[in-house]
Write an enzyme that holds these catalytic residues in place. Sequence first.
Site, mmCIF file in Angstrom:
data_model
loop_
_atom_site.group_PDB
_atom_site.id
_atom_site.type_symbol
_atom_site.label_atom_id
_atom_site.label_comp_id
_atom_site.label_asym_id
_atom_site.label_seq_id
_atom_site.Cartn_x
_atom_site.Cartn_y
_atom_site.Cartn_z
ATOM 1 N N SER A 136 0.827 -1.197 0.000
ATOM 2 C CA SER A 136 0.000 0.000 0.000
ATOM 3 C C SER A 136 0.871 1.261 0.000
ATOM 4 O O SER A 136 1.674 1.455 -0.894
ATOM 5 C CB SER A 136 -0.972 -0.032 1.183
ATOM 6 O OG SER A 136 -1.959 0.964 1.052
ATOM 7 N N ASP A 161 0.046 -4.075 -4.090
ATOM 8 C CA ASP A 161 -1.077 -3.154 -4.287
ATOM 9 C C ASP A 161 -0.693 -1.735 -3.856
ATOM 10 O O ASP A 161 -1.296 -1.163 -2.928
ATOM 11 C CB ASP A 161 -2.307 -3.630 -3.511
ATOM 12 C CG ASP A 161 -3.612 -3.248 -4.210
ATOM 13 O OD1 ASP A 161 -3.603 -3.119 -5.447
ATOM 14 O OD2 ASP A 161 -4.640 -3.076 -3.531
ATOM 15 N N HIS A 229 -7.811 -5.255 -0.802
ATOM 16 C CA HIS A 229 -6.487 -4.641 -0.674
ATOM 17 C C HIS A 229 -5.560 -5.530 0.151
ATOM 18 O O HIS A 229 -4.400 -5.756 -0.212
ATOM 19 C CB HIS A 229 -6.671 -3.280 -0.013
ATOM 20 C CG HIS A 229 -5.495 -2.363 -0.060
ATOM 21 N ND1 HIS A 229 -4.758 -2.112 -1.196
ATOM 22 C CD2 HIS A 229 -4.928 -1.592 0.924
ATOM 23 C CE1 HIS A 229 -3.802 -1.237 -0.928
ATOM 24 N NE2 HIS A 229 -3.885 -0.917 0.350
#
Length: 303
Positions: A136, A161, A229
């Site tokens: 992230s 991600d 996610h």
Amino acid sequence: MFDHICVSPPLICPNENVSFWLYTRANENNPHELKVSDTDSIASAPWVKNSPIKILIHGYTGHRDFSPNTEIRPAYMECCDYNIISVDYNKIALEPCYIQAARNTELVGMCLAQLIDEMVQNHGFELGQFHVIGFSLGGQTAGYVSNYLKSGTLNRISGLDPALPLFATMDKLKKLDSSDAHYVDVLHTNALAKGKLESSGHADFYSNGGVVQPGCTSTENQTKSGCDHARAPIYYAESILTTTGFYAKKCYSWMTYIIGWCDLYYRSDEVLYGEYVSENTTGIFFFSTNSEPPYARGPNTLN
């Protein structure tokens, strides 16, 4: 009302808001803090000599015992006698301060570059030993390391991600891209929401199309998007230990995949995603997973 916690410290390293913790099999439950300001902390650390150094970077609201550490660190401990460094910048990544947390990724990348330079220039480590893995906001942080690293170019970065909000920019210096290491591999699991859709590495992998993941639903503690996610570090951790493997097919683009033309025009051999991806692998790839663990499905020819 959040000014007391929503902070963006100046770009000065070392920084009290960024810390680094070494885990090995010898001190798995008692991490050793590494400090550039105290070089003995590096010299006296329980290093596994000549072994790879995996650096894990958390995202928004995270810390050293938060994703991706909770998934990937145990997998490495089980599989291999490696050096694992967990980056902790929790103090400047607190909820509800996403704007400041995103801005602070540059500081974290700068301080991590300083640590790596210290280890390479003054403690006998080789730059080729380092593999940075960021989830992230941590994925975008990994991109900033290359902006400040003086010792050379990182061998590998794995982006899990990489965060989308505030990173939709054309400026390569402000987002993870293929110039940030000799090899950059990226996994997309929640594109167009928490994660990026655009290709960001030498090889970009889109699991189940890269937007939503099978088996993900809203729960009391997590939104569906949050679940999608969070699958990124889960899949990567499984790739370290699985004998089944995540096998992906190449395609020209995400849109080509969405309209179902990949199999019409791209019938190339499948490639393995994750820890053991070949660094000769380049392009855009797609693979499917199961809706519950184990997620890996093996070669598509077997499904």
